[in-house]
Design a protein around this motif. Structure first.
Motif, PDB file in Angstrom:
ATOM      1  N   ALA A   1      11.128  11.509  -1.385  1.00 51.81           N
ATOM      2  CA  ALA A   1      10.453  10.528  -2.237  1.00 51.81           C
ATOM      3  C   ALA A   1      11.112  10.473  -3.613  1.00 51.81           C
ATOM      4  O   ALA A   1      11.705  11.436  -4.079  1.00 51.81           O
ATOM      5  CB  ALA A   1       8.981  10.910  -2.387  1.00 51.81           C
ATOM      6  N   CYS A   2      10.967   9.336  -4.253  1.00 53.10           N
ATOM      7  CA  CYS A   2      11.472   9.168  -5.611  1.00 53.10           C
ATOM      8  C   CYS A   2      10.620  10.003  -6.570  1.00 53.10           C
ATOM      9  O   CYS A   2       9.404   9.897  -6.586  1.00 53.10           O
ATOM     10  CB  CYS A   2      11.395   7.694  -6.002  1.00 53.10           C
ATOM     11  SG  CYS A   2      11.953   7.355  -7.682  1.00 53.10           S
ATOM     12  N   PRO A   3      11.270  10.843  -7.370  1.00 55.28           N
ATOM     13  CA  PRO A   3      10.505  11.676  -8.303  1.00 55.28           C
ATOM     14  C   PRO A   3      10.036  10.897  -9.526  1.00 55.28           C
ATOM     15  O   PRO A   3      10.700   9.975  -9.990  1.00 55.28           O
ATOM     16  CB  PRO A   3      11.528  12.738  -8.726  1.00 55.28           C
ATOM     17  CG  PRO A   3      12.850  12.057  -8.593  1.00 55.28           C
ATOM     18  CD  PRO A   3      12.703  11.119  -7.426  1.00 55.28           C
TER      19      PRO A   3
ATOM     20  N   ALA B   1       0.854  -1.199   0.000  1.00 58.25           N
ATOM     21  CA  ALA B   1       0.000   0.000   0.000  1.00 58.25           C
ATOM     22  C   ALA B   1       0.882   1.239   0.000  1.00 58.25           C
ATOM     23  O   ALA B   1       2.107   1.155   0.111  1.00 58.25           O
ATOM     24  CB  ALA B   1      -0.925  -0.001   1.213  1.00 58.25           C
ATOM     25  N   ASN B   2       0.241   2.386  -0.120  1.00 62.94           N
ATOM     26  CA  ASN B   2       0.929   3.669  -0.038  1.00 62.94           C
ATOM     27  C   ASN B   2       0.783   4.207   1.378  1.00 62.94           C
ATOM     28  O   ASN B   2      -0.330   4.410   1.849  1.00 62.94           O
ATOM     29  CB  ASN B   2       0.316   4.667  -1.025  1.00 62.94           C
ATOM     30  CG  ASN B   2       0.915   6.048  -0.866  1.00 62.94           C
ATOM     31  OD1 ASN B   2       2.129   6.210  -0.860  1.00 62.94           O
ATOM     32  ND2 ASN B   2       0.066   7.051  -0.724  1.00 62.94           N
TER      33      ASN B   2
ATOM     34  N   THR C   1       4.900   1.895  -0.187  1.00 59.98           N
ATOM     35  CA  THR C   1       5.632   2.918  -0.917  1.00 59.98           C
ATOM     36  C   THR C   1       5.601   4.199  -0.097  1.00 59.98           C
ATOM     37  O   THR C   1       4.617   4.493   0.588  1.00 59.98           O
ATOM     38  CB  THR C   1       5.062   3.165  -2.329  1.00 59.98           C
ATOM     39  OG1 THR C   1       5.877   4.162  -2.962  1.00 59.98           O
ATOM     40  CG2 THR C   1       3.625   3.603  -2.313  1.00 59.98           C
ATOM     41  N   LEU C   2       6.681   4.924  -0.170  1.00 59.46           N
ATOM     42  CA  LEU C   2       6.801   6.212   0.519  1.00 59.46           C
ATOM     43  C   LEU C   2       6.746   7.356  -0.484  1.00 59.46           C
ATOM     44  O   LEU C   2       6.890   8.519  -0.097  1.00 59.46           O
ATOM     45  CB  LEU C   2       8.122   6.267   1.297  1.00 59.46           C
ATOM     46  CG  LEU C   2       8.348   5.129   2.298  1.00 59.46           C
ATOM     47  CD1 LEU C   2       9.734   5.247   2.915  1.00 59.46           C
ATOM     48  CD2 LEU C   2       7.268   5.098   3.352  1.00 59.46           C
ATOM     49  N   ALA C   3       6.549   7.018  -1.744  1.00 59.06           N
ATOM     50  CA  ALA C   3       6.570   8.019  -2.814  1.00 59.06           C
ATOM     51  C   ALA C   3       5.225   8.740  -2.876  1.00 59.06           C
ATOM     52  O   ALA C   3       4.302   8.298  -3.551  1.00 59.06           O
ATOM     53  CB  ALA C   3       6.894   7.366  -4.151  1.00 59.06           C
ATOM     54  N   ASN C   4       5.126   9.825  -2.132  1.00 58.85           N
ATOM     55  CA  ASN C   4       3.899  10.622  -2.144  1.00 58.85           C
ATOM     56  C   ASN C   4       4.194  12.040  -1.658  1.00 58.85           C
ATOM     57  O   ASN C   4       5.299  12.342  -1.221  1.00 58.85           O
ATOM     58  CB  ASN C   4       2.799   9.959  -1.314  1.00 58.85           C
ATOM     59  CG  ASN C   4       3.179   9.807   0.137  1.00 58.85           C
ATOM     60  OD1 ASN C   4       3.349  10.782   0.851  1.00 58.85           O
ATOM     61  ND2 ASN C   4       3.318   8.561   0.578  1.00 58.85           N
TER      62      ASN C   4
ATOM     63  N   MET D   1       6.996   6.218  -7.282  1.00 64.02           N
ATOM     64  CA  MET D   1       7.378   7.544  -7.774  1.00 64.02           C
ATOM     65  C   MET D   1       6.286   8.538  -7.437  1.00 64.02           C
ATOM     66  O   MET D   1       5.108   8.201  -7.445  1.00 64.02           O
ATOM     67  CB  MET D   1       7.587   7.518  -9.280  1.00 64.02           C
ATOM     68  CG  MET D   1       8.709   6.626  -9.713  1.00 64.02           C
ATOM     69  SD  MET D   1       8.895   6.662 -11.498  1.00 64.02           S
ATOM     70  CE  MET D   1       9.682   5.086 -11.760  1.00 64.02           C
ATOM     71  N   ALA D   2       6.708   9.773  -7.143  1.00 66.85           N
ATOM     72  CA  ALA D   2       5.776  10.827  -6.754  1.00 66.85           C
ATOM     73  C   ALA D   2       5.906  12.027  -7.687  1.00 66.85           C
ATOM     74  O   ALA D   2       6.945  12.234  -8.321  1.00 66.85           O
ATOM     75  CB  ALA D   2       6.052  11.264  -5.324  1.00 66.85           C
TER      76      ALA D   2
END
Length: 171
Positions: A156-158, A46-47, A85-88, A141-142
């Protein structure tokens, strides 16, 4: 080959009105209707829509600064979540200390993460998980906002389509 069932959920925000339930480990209250689906999957992702921190370190920004209790990681693990995911756009709402606290809470609970980290290289690193002889690679990705990691900046990963295409060609 047995195959691998992957369940991918949306945003989990363990703060606000749900903070106490997450802090107390109330899995049934939080996830009751979907527990059978979580239990039936080989990999649950999940996010994580906010940092997990007790710090009072909100950054200056427009919109809300979100956070949840570090104990939320244990509650998520008990519910069956394997990775987040931590991409937010909220993962840096409490700055570097908030993200550090999040990584510690996730690590202590045994939840893996991707899409964020201590610098751009770690944020871009895919998480590869093997279940039932099947390897699953996860990238997060965020949008290009304030939460984005840099060469020496936490975040976060762009979302970078050119990087992604090159990465997939080389990987």
């Amino acid at each position: 080959m047995a195959g691998c069932t992957v369940l991918i959920g949306g945003d989990i925000y363990p703060g606000g009105q749900n903070a106490d339930a997450f802090a107390k480990g109330e899995v049934e209250t939080l996830f009751g209707p979907i527990i059978p689906a979580l239990d039936g999957a080989d990999l649950v992702v999940a996010n994580l829509e906010s940092p997990l921190t007790e710090s009072e370190t909100p950054i200056v920004k427009t919109g809300p600064c979100l956070k949840g209790p570090p104990a939320a990681a244990e509650t998520m693990k008990s519910a069956g979540f394997d990775a987040v995911t931590l991409a937010n756009n909220h993962i840096m709402d409490h700055g570097t200390s908030g993200l550090r606290d999040t990584l510690k809470a996730l690590g202590d609970a045994g939840i893996e993460y991707f899409g964020g980290g201590g610098d751009l290289a770690s944020a871009r690193k895919p998480l590869v998980v093997e279940r039932n002889g099947v390897s699953v690679a996860l990238l997060g990705m965020a949008d290009l906002e304030f939460s984005i990691a840099g060469p020496r900046r936490w975040g976060a990963c762009p979302l970078d389509i050119i990087w992604y295409v090159r990465f997939m060609r080389e990987w």
